[in-house]
Motif scaffolding. Structure first.
Motif, PDB file in Angstrom:
ATOM      1  N   ASN A  90      16.905  28.834  12.757  1.00  9.90           N
ATOM      2  CA  ASN A  90      16.962  30.053  14.553  1.00  9.90           C
ATOM      3  C   ASN A  90      15.599  29.780  15.000  1.00  9.90           C
ATOM      4  O   ASN A  90      16.178  30.036  16.382  1.00  9.90           O
ATOM      5  N   SER A  91      14.819  28.992  14.746  1.00  9.33           N
ATOM      6  CA  SER A  91      13.344  28.329  15.535  1.00  9.33           C
ATOM      7  C   SER A  91      13.989  27.472  16.330  1.00  9.33           C
ATOM      8  O   SER A  91      13.420  27.774  17.637  1.00  9.33           O
ATOM      9  N   LEU A  92      15.780  27.070  16.577  1.00 12.39           N
ATOM     10  CA  LEU A  92      15.330  26.597  17.665  1.00 12.39           C
ATOM     11  C   LEU A  92      16.627  26.637  19.019  1.00 12.39           C
ATOM     12  O   LEU A  92      17.234  25.974  19.388  1.00 12.39           O
ATOM     13  N   LYS A  93      16.700  27.881  18.358  1.00  8.86           N
ATOM     14  CA  LYS A  93      17.498  28.956  19.164  1.00  8.86           C
ATOM     15  C   LYS A  93      17.304  29.194  21.167  1.00  8.86           C
ATOM     16  O   LYS A  93      16.409  30.127  20.470  1.00  8.86           O
ATOM     17  N   SER A  94      16.837  28.288  21.103  1.00 10.38           N
ATOM     18  CA  SER A  94      15.674  27.972  22.483  1.00 10.38           C
ATOM     19  C   SER A  94      16.865  26.994  23.652  1.00 10.38           C
ATOM     20  O   SER A  94      16.767  25.843  22.930  1.00 10.38           O
ATOM     21  N   ASP A  95      15.879  27.394  24.955  1.00  6.41           N
ATOM     22  CA  ASP A  95      16.601  27.000  26.213  1.00  6.41           C
ATOM     23  C   ASP A  95      16.171  25.469  26.238  1.00  6.41           C
ATOM     24  O   ASP A  95      16.054  24.247  26.671  1.00  6.41           O
ATOM     25  N   GLU A  96      14.676  25.718  26.058  1.00  2.29           N
ATOM     26  CA  GLU A  96      13.753  24.977  25.868  1.00  2.29           C
ATOM     27  C   GLU A  96      14.157  23.250  24.812  1.00  2.29           C
ATOM     28  O   GLU A  96      13.809  22.538  25.739  1.00  2.29           O
ATOM     29  N   PHE A  97      14.263  23.926  23.665  1.00  2.00           N
ATOM     30  CA  PHE A  97      15.078  23.046  22.688  1.00  2.00           C
ATOM     31  C   PHE A  97      16.282  22.180  23.553  1.00  2.00           C
ATOM     32  O   PHE A  97      16.117  20.830  23.754  1.00  2.00           O
ATOM     33  N   ARG A  98      17.142  22.725  23.983  1.00  2.00           N
ATOM     34  CA  ARG A  98      18.430  22.426  23.967  1.00  2.00           C
ATOM     35  C   ARG A  98      18.746  21.523  25.758  1.00  2.00           C
ATOM     36  O   ARG A  98      18.985  20.195  25.273  1.00  2.00           O
TER      37      ARG A  98
ATOM     38  N   LEU B  78      22.300  19.136  26.145  1.00  2.00           N
ATOM     39  CA  LEU B  78      23.773  19.671  25.330  1.00  2.00           C
ATOM     40  C   LEU B  78      24.417  18.866  25.061  1.00  2.00           C
ATOM     41  O   LEU B  78      24.969  19.183  24.164  1.00  2.00           O
ATOM     42  N   GLN B  79      24.295  17.422  25.826  1.00  2.00           N
ATOM     43  CA  GLN B  79      25.670  16.763  25.451  1.00  2.00           C
ATOM     44  C   GLN B  79      25.497  15.639  23.818  1.00  2.00           C
ATOM     45  O   GLN B  79      26.115  15.341  23.662  1.00  2.00           O
ATOM     46  N   TYR B  80      24.631  15.949  23.786  1.00  2.23           N
ATOM     47  CA  TYR B  80      24.264  15.556  22.067  1.00  2.23           C
ATOM     48  C   TYR B  80      23.648  16.527  21.448  1.00  2.23           C
ATOM     49  O   TYR B  80      24.040  16.179  19.739  1.00  2.23           O
ATOM     50  N   LEU B  81      23.936  17.670  21.399  1.00  2.00           N
ATOM     51  CA  LEU B  81      24.605  18.662  20.375  1.00  2.00           C
ATOM     52  C   LEU B  81      25.794  19.693  20.243  1.00  2.00           C
ATOM     53  O   LEU B  81      25.951  20.901  20.089  1.00  2.00           O
ATOM     54  N   GLY B  82      26.641  18.533  20.777  1.00  2.00           N
ATOM     55  CA  GLY B  82      28.221  19.225  20.741  1.00  2.00           C
ATOM     56  C   GLY B  82      28.789  19.873  19.338  1.00  2.00           C
ATOM     57  O   GLY B  82      28.912  21.140  19.240  1.00  2.00           O
ATOM     58  N   SER B  83      28.322  19.149  18.515  1.00  2.00           N
ATOM     59  CA  SER B  83      27.778  19.001  16.571  1.00  2.00           C
ATOM     60  C   SER B  83      26.959  19.717  15.832  1.00  2.00           C
ATOM     61  O   SER B  83      27.955  20.130  14.240  1.00  2.00           O
TER      62      SER B  83
ATOM     63  N   SER C  39      17.208  43.798   4.463  1.00  2.00           N
ATOM     64  CA  SER C  39      18.305  42.348   5.313  1.00  2.00           C
ATOM     65  C   SER C  39      18.812  42.397   5.735  1.00  2.00           C
ATOM     66  O   SER C  39      18.321  42.976   7.256  1.00  2.00           O
ATOM     67  N   ALA C  40      19.879  41.980   6.751  1.00  2.00           N
ATOM     68  CA  ALA C  40      20.409  41.756   8.080  1.00  2.00           C
ATOM     69  C   ALA C  40      21.744  41.011   7.953  1.00  2.00           C
ATOM     70  O   ALA C  40      22.020  40.234   6.825  1.00  2.00           O
ATOM     71  N   PRO C  41      22.083  41.073   8.999  1.00  2.00           N
ATOM     72  CA  PRO C  41      23.496  40.323   8.822  1.00  2.00           C
ATOM     73  C   PRO C  41      23.121  38.792   9.652  1.00  2.00           C
ATOM     74  O   PRO C  41      21.880  38.798   9.462  1.00  2.00           O
ATOM     75  N   ALA C  42      24.278  38.001   9.143  1.00  2.00           N
ATOM     76  CA  ALA C  42      24.035  36.922  10.050  1.00  2.00           C
ATOM     77  C   ALA C  42      24.901  36.142  10.819  1.00  2.00           C
ATOM     78  O   ALA C  42      26.361  36.854  11.242  1.00  2.00           O
ATOM     79  N   VAL C  43      24.754  35.156  11.452  1.00  2.00           N
ATOM     80  CA  VAL C  43      25.294  34.880  12.814  1.00  2.00           C
ATOM     81  C   VAL C  43      24.959  33.339  12.138  1.00  2.00           C
ATOM     82  O   VAL C  43      24.197  32.740  11.821  1.00  2.00           O
ATOM     83  N   VAL C  44      26.503  32.251  12.489  1.00  2.00           N
ATOM     84  CA  VAL C  44      26.569  31.417  12.764  1.00  2.00           C
ATOM     85  C   VAL C  44      26.353  31.365  14.600  1.00  2.00           C
ATOM     86  O   VAL C  44      27.288  31.763  15.460  1.00  2.00           O
ATOM     87  N   TRP C  45      25.652  29.790  14.768  1.00  2.00           N
ATOM     88  CA  TRP C  45      25.671  30.128  17.100  1.00  2.00           C
ATOM     89  C   TRP C  45      26.374  28.451  16.565  1.00  2.00           C
ATOM     90  O   TRP C  45      25.968  27.564  16.500  1.00  2.00           O
ATOM     91  N   SER C  46      26.557  28.240  18.325  1.00  2.00           N
ATOM     92  CA  SER C  46      26.267  26.730  19.532  1.00  2.00           C
ATOM     93  C   SER C  46      25.446  26.937  20.023  1.00  2.00           C
ATOM     94  O   SER C  46      25.586  28.447  20.929  1.00  2.00           O
ATOM     95  N   PHE C  47      25.088  25.414  20.765  1.00  2.00           N
ATOM     96  CA  PHE C  47      24.415  25.401  22.194  1.00  2.00           C
ATOM     97  C   PHE C  47      26.118  25.848  23.388  1.00  2.00           C
ATOM     98  O   PHE C  47      26.940  25.402  22.592  1.00  2.00           O
ATOM     99  N   SER C  48      25.580  26.162  24.078  1.00  2.00           N
ATOM    100  CA  SER C  48      26.439  26.740  25.264  1.00  2.00           C
ATOM    101  C   SER C  48      25.432  26.044  26.551  1.00  2.00           C
ATOM    102  O   SER C  48      24.570  26.366  26.854  1.00  2.00           O
ATOM    103  N   GLU C  49      26.499  26.137  27.730  1.00  2.00           N
ATOM    104  CA  GLU C  49      26.041  25.419  29.325  1.00  2.00           C
ATOM    105  C   GLU C  49      24.350  27.197  29.673  1.00  2.00           C
ATOM    106  O   GLU C  49      24.146  26.598  29.945  1.00  2.00           O
ATOM    107  N   GLY C  50      25.209  28.320  29.138  1.00  2.00           N
ATOM    108  CA  GLY C  50      23.903  29.415  29.488  1.00  2.00           C
ATOM    109  C   GLY C  50      23.195  29.646  28.015  1.00  2.00           C
ATOM    110  O   GLY C  50      22.581  30.751  28.629  1.00  2.00           O
TER     111      GLY C  50
END
Length: 420
Positions: free
Chosen positions: A257-265, A270-275, A388-399
């Motif tokens: 989750n530390s890379l859930k960042s607009d800066e990183f994206r 974004l074209q290299y992060l589609g997978s 404890s907590a629920p979890a989520v799997v996410w991907s990068f998007s334009e927004g």
């Protein structure tokens, strides 16, 4: 709605409005709390702003323990030495009894062991997940002064292994930050990958501020893995991924989750992060979580999509509720001990906002207990200050980011049990 529930709701509203009407007549005093957060990085500033949002709501309800609250904020720069110096200044010079922070486990740990525990200050972290804190508590070395609203690295590690298994990856290389958090993540994810039948071809540490990471990336590439797991922060994450891609590494990536960042994206592209798929703990599907999202959007004009925002809000609000329960001039240990009164499963439910805090003030003053319903749900700490907590799997998007899969708390607990 049953009559008894209507009555209780009306009573709580009456309490809230009563306390709110008295907010203007709050004691003419100010109590300082400290915050050590990475405001010099783009993903850290919103975490600090969200904590301040909670403080502002509490002050609108008349403050905590009879005084208005001032959050004195210091930047950690995600650097252990800078973080320790900032925490010492807040404790020794500002006299704070409560400290919010830090974000990185590698920063929170030295603050805990060298500043807050020796000084008897309660430390509440929104975003430190290393299991090393659990071990320290079990040994009695936190003295009950440590709490965190972010689930341990075990949750993210397990979900990362599930992503690899679901994608059918057979081999994965790991790049991890060479600090307490990264080392913990690397150890746990390697074990979880093995449990789901995924081979770790290499596990390579990344240090801060190197001119480049070519040697480390070359090492990680040597086993020709099908995917790459990244437990890094945006600055070194960007540099490492650029090296990885330039040397022909796969775009199949699993991100902490530390890379859930607009800066990183934006810096990687974004074209290299589609997978790429990321993991994170998540707010539950609950009314309180929905209410936080709506309030955040009204305050900041955007969704709370960044890492740690809901956790930061709950960390600040819970610390202030505990201060209210402990009373004026309470010690850090008194505040920490009062946490059980504001997260009581049998207590009266209170919402995470100004009216909810106002209602809690009345209930606590009458000797009652409350069950805080926050941005991350009904927060309940175990004996080690963990949640404890629920979890989520996410991907990068334009927004920003988008949700790919949600796992309830029961789903997470069941999958983690299956790994064992």
């Amino acid at each position: 709605m049953p009559t008894t529930r209507v009555s209780r709701t009306l009573s709580l509203l009456a309490l809230g409005f009563s306390a709110l009407s008295g907010a203007a007549h709050a004691q003419d005093c100010t109590t300082k709390i400290g915050a050590v957060l990475p405001t010099s990085v783009d993903w850290g500033r919103p975490i600090a702003e969200t904590a301040q949002f909670a403080v502002d709501q509490v002050n609108a309800a008349g403050g905590a323990a009879g005084c208005q609250i001032e959050m004195v904020l210091r930047d950690t720069q995600v650097d252990p030495k800078v973080g320790v110096d900032a925490a010492k200044a807040l404790v020794d010079l500002e006299g704070v009894k409560v400290l919010l922070g830090a974000v990185s486990s590698g920063v929170s740990m030295p603050i805990l062991t060298s500043v807050t525990v020796p000084s008897g200050v309660m430390q509440m972290s929104c975003c430190s997940s290393s299991t090393a804190f659990t071990g320290l508590s079990e040994e009695g070395k936190t003295k009950g002064l440590w709490y965190r609203t972010f689930a341990t690295t075990g949750v993210q590690s397990a979900v990362g292994a599930k992503v690899a298994a679901d994608k059918g990856y057979k081999t994965v290389a790991i790049l991890y930050k060479n600090d307490d958090w990264g080392q913990d993540m690397a150890r746990l994810i390697a074990a979880d990958f093995a449990a789901v039948g995924v081979e770790v071809t290499a596990s390579v540490a990344i240090n801060d501020a190197q001119p480049n990471y070519r040697a480390e990336v070359t090492d990680a590439l040597s086993g020709q893995p099908e995917a790459l797991y990244l437990a890094l922060y945006p600055a070194e994450g960007t540099a490492a991924v650029r090296e990885w891609l330039s040397l022909g590494g796969t775009q199949n990536m699993i991100l902490a989750n530390s890379l859930k960042s607009d800066e990183f994206r934006d810096n990687v592209g974004l074209q290299y992060l589609g997978s790429a798929l990321g993991t994170d703990t998540a707010s539950p599907r609950s009314e309180s979580a929905d209410a936080f999202r709506a309030a955040y959007q009204e305050r900041f004009g955007s969704e709370p999509n960044g890492p740690g925002l809901a956790n930061s809000y709950d960390a600040a609000m819970l610390a202030l509720l505990a201060m209210e329960a402990a009373g004026k001039d309470a010690s850090g240990a008194d505040v920490a001990a009062a946490m059980s009164r504001v997260t009581d499963p049998n207590g009266t439910p209170v919402s995470a906002d100004t009216s909810g805090f106002a209602a809690a003030k009345e209930l606590l003053a009458g000797g009652g207990t409350v069950m805080f319903q926050g941005a991350t749900g009904n927060v309940r700490f175990d004996a080690n200050g963990d949640v404890s907590a629920p979890a989520v799997v996410w991907s990068f998007s334009e927004g920003g980011t988008q949700e790919v899969q949600y796992m309830s708390l029961n789903d997470v607990d069941a999958f983690m049990a299956s790994l064992n």
